[in-house]
Design a protein around this motif. Structure first.
Motif, mmCIF file in Angstrom:
data_model
loop_
_atom_site.group_PDB
_atom_site.id
_atom_site.type_symbol
_atom_site.label_atom_id
_atom_site.label_comp_id
_atom_site.label_asym_id
_atom_site.label_seq_id
_atom_site.Cartn_x
_atom_site.Cartn_y
_atom_site.Cartn_z
ATOM 1 N N ALA A 142 0.830 -1.202 0.000
ATOM 2 C CA ALA A 142 0.000 0.000 0.000
ATOM 3 C C ALA A 142 0.871 1.261 0.000
ATOM 4 O O ALA A 142 0.599 2.221 -0.737
ATOM 5 C CB ALA A 142 -0.926 -0.009 1.221
ATOM 6 N N ILE A 143 1.939 1.240 0.802
ATOM 7 C CA ILE A 143 2.873 2.368 0.830
ATOM 8 C C ILE A 143 3.536 2.526 -0.532
ATOM 9 O O ILE A 143 3.699 3.645 -1.048
ATOM 10 C CB ILE A 143 3.939 2.168 1.933
ATOM 11 C CG1 ILE A 143 3.283 2.170 3.308
ATOM 12 C CG2 ILE A 143 5.019 3.252 1.852
ATOM 13 C CD1 ILE A 143 4.222 1.745 4.428
ATOM 14 N N PHE A 191 2.096 6.534 -7.303
ATOM 15 C CA PHE A 191 1.157 7.517 -7.854
ATOM 16 C C PHE A 191 1.542 8.955 -7.499
ATOM 17 O O PHE A 191 1.212 9.889 -8.230
ATOM 18 C CB PHE A 191 -0.272 7.206 -7.394
ATOM 19 C CG PHE A 191 -0.888 6.042 -8.123
ATOM 20 C CD1 PHE A 191 -1.245 6.158 -9.467
ATOM 21 C CD2 PHE A 191 -1.073 4.827 -7.490
ATOM 22 C CE1 PHE A 191 -1.791 5.081 -10.154
ATOM 23 C CE2 PHE A 191 -1.620 3.752 -8.170
ATOM 24 C CZ PHE A 191 -1.985 3.871 -9.503
ATOM 25 N N LEU A 192 2.258 9.138 -6.389
ATOM 26 C CA LEU A 192 2.703 10.486 -6.020
ATOM 27 C C LEU A 192 3.932 10.921 -6.813
ATOM 28 O O LEU A 192 4.122 12.115 -7.069
ATOM 29 C CB LEU A 192 3.010 10.543 -4.519
ATOM 30 C CG LEU A 192 1.812 10.485 -3.571
ATOM 31 C CD1 LEU A 192 2.278 10.487 -2.123
ATOM 32 C CD2 LEU A 192 0.860 11.665 -3.825
ATOM 33 N N LEU A 238 1.189 4.069 -3.123
ATOM 34 C CA LEU A 238 1.055 5.501 -2.842
ATOM 35 C C LEU A 238 2.260 6.263 -3.382
ATOM 36 O O LEU A 238 2.123 7.310 -4.033
ATOM 37 C CB LEU A 238 0.911 5.724 -1.329
ATOM 38 C CG LEU A 238 0.738 7.180 -0.868
ATOM 39 C CD1 LEU A 238 -0.575 7.753 -1.412
ATOM 40 C CD2 LEU A 238 0.757 7.269 0.662
#
Length: 470
Positions: free
Chosen positions: A453-454, A460-461, A457
């Protein structure tokens, strides 16, 4: 939505990946590594604390049949090793399974694979470094009768630890070697590997002097279930054979040497494991192996065989060298994977900057050193370290799928090595990886999902917006 899906699964052409090989910002990597160096790199990353620790844990599960467990685990690893060999010879670059996934399944899969490799390499090398101080203390106590205080050999909150300075020290020493250049690192690793092979050969010679064939009867007291359980445990002693694939851009003849190095390293490690297991069981009845004091199992055997303590010191010294070798090779692999990801724009440019004099990614190496040193020195890794196994198996599964995809999508590509019995071999590789993953603890899966999950993230950032692939 279709545009988003197209961008997420965009494939980087194999020809482009290979053409960019070796190029970084400010310079290029130097091709200095021979087949010998590459093979020892994989052996160095694989032949670590596993055989010094895992044998004592596995013997109570399988009895003398632990020998078969090592062979079964080797066969399981072989399926993935053959797939690695094919892709390493076809796409000889530094990114290992990350680059293979980019060429076969698309950017988002490649990112996930690269993120898994970060978990495998960074966290596992920190966990290995944490154990270095304990083995060093075992050696110092036996040699000089004194040991380092717990405050500097354990992490905060762990048996009176304040900061694990010994873990930080071995990471810094390995980093210093890496900064000197890939050729120097390969030479140091070759010395480390030869020393630990010599120590294990010494163990076998001493243990065989006390060999009792009756110790192998009954051979499989726990049946096939015991062999399978032990095989699942000792499988993780084989993780690391893929280390040569991270050196694709520093190999002199990558298309020929990378596949051979991967296969040779697995054969060498398997032969050593089986020989050590036979010698250990022959010298000490399997019922006397204590799973709670595994660190000293090999040292205990040679001490009992000779009635003296100095042979155990030699074995303890081998464990110290083994860990140093693993830290060096795994840190190297981590920096080269980050180098490849940075070159693709998925990570900041600092990770691909090459020092023109040393021809190594200096900033990348220092950043990785600082991160791993903090992990190793301040955090008791505990269950998190076990999550490295699931990350490794996931990457292995992707490589096996990658062979299938690339054979059908690009049958025209020149391949210096072809996986035998295609497509059965890579399919079995995927199945075995999934089966071993399914047997892992729930907390390991939880840590893995949080890490994923990290990672998504972060992609996408940053990665999604900075990708160099149109």
């Amino acid at each position: 939505m279709s545009t988003l899906a197209q961008r997420l699964f965009r494939i980087k052409p194999t020809d482009q990946i290979v053409a960019e090989g070796g190029q970084g910002e400010g310079g290029e990597l130097r091709r200095t590594m021979s087949l010998w160096s590459l093979t020892l790199f994989s052996v160095g990353a694989t032949l670590g604390t596993g055989i010094f620790v895992i044998l004592g844990q596995a013997v109570p599960k399988a009895g003398p049949a632990v020998v078969l467990a090592f062979v079964l685990a080797a066969v399981t690893a072989l399926f993935s090793a053959l797939s690695y060999a094919e892709l390493a010879g076809t796409i000889p670059v530094s990114g290992s399974s990350y680059s293979y996934a980019y060429a076969t399944m698309g950017e988002i899969v490649a990112w996930i694979c690269g993120w898994c490799l970060m978990l495998e390499y960074a966290v596992s090398v920190a966990a290995v470094a944490v154990g270095w101080g304990e083995y060093l203390n075992t050696f110092l106590e036996g040699m000089f009768g004194w040991s380092l205080p717990a405050s500097i050999t354990h992490s905060p909150g762990d048996q009176g630890g304040v900061v694990n300075l010994t873990a930080i020290l071995i990471v810094v020493l390995a980093t210093w070697l890496l900064l000197r250049g890939s050729s120097e690192s390969a030479t140091a690793n070759a010395i480390f590997v030869l020393v630990k092979i010599a120590v294990l050969a010494f163990f076998c010679i001493v243990a065989f002097t006390a060999f009792q064939s009756g110790n192998f009867t009954p051979f499989a007291p726990m049946g096939i279930a015991g062999v399978t359980a032990a095989a699942s445990q000792v499988f993780f002693s084989y993780i690391g054979f893929d280390a040569a694939s991270t050196a694709g851009e520093e190999a002199k003849n990558p298309r020929r040497d990378l596949p051979l190095a991967i296969i040779f390293s697995l054969v060498i490690v398997t032969a050593i494991y089986v020989l050590v297991a036979i010698a250990a069981i022959g010298a000490m009845p399997w019922t006397e192996f204590d799973p709670d004091s595994t660190e000293a199992s090999l040292a205990l055997i040679v001490n009992q065989a000779t009635g003296q303590t100095w042979p155990g010191l030699v074995v303890s010294f081998g464990a110290v060298i083994a860990i140093a070798s693993v830290v060096l090779t795994v840190l190297y692999g981590q920096t080269r994977i980050l180098f490849a990801m940075s070159r693709d724009g998925l990570l900041p440019k600092v990770f691909q900057k090459v020092n023109p004099r040393r021809q190594v990614p200096v900033a990348n190496t220092i950043i990785v050193c600082v991160f791993v040193a903090i992990l190793a020195g301040l955090i008791p890794l505990g269950q998190l370290a076990e999550a490295t196994s699931i990350g490794t198996l996931f990457a292995f599964a992707i490589v096996n799928v990658g062979v299938l995809v690339l054979r059908y999508s690009r049958p025209d590509l020149p391949r210096s090595f072809r996986t035998p019995l295609f497509p059965i071999t890579p399919i079995l590789g995927v199945i075995f990886c999934v089966l071993v993953m399914a047997g892992l603890a729930g907390v390991t899966w939880l840590a893995f999902l949080i890490w994923m999950a990290i990672g998504l993230l972060a992609y996408f950032l940053y990665g999604y917006r900075h990708s160099r692939l149109a």
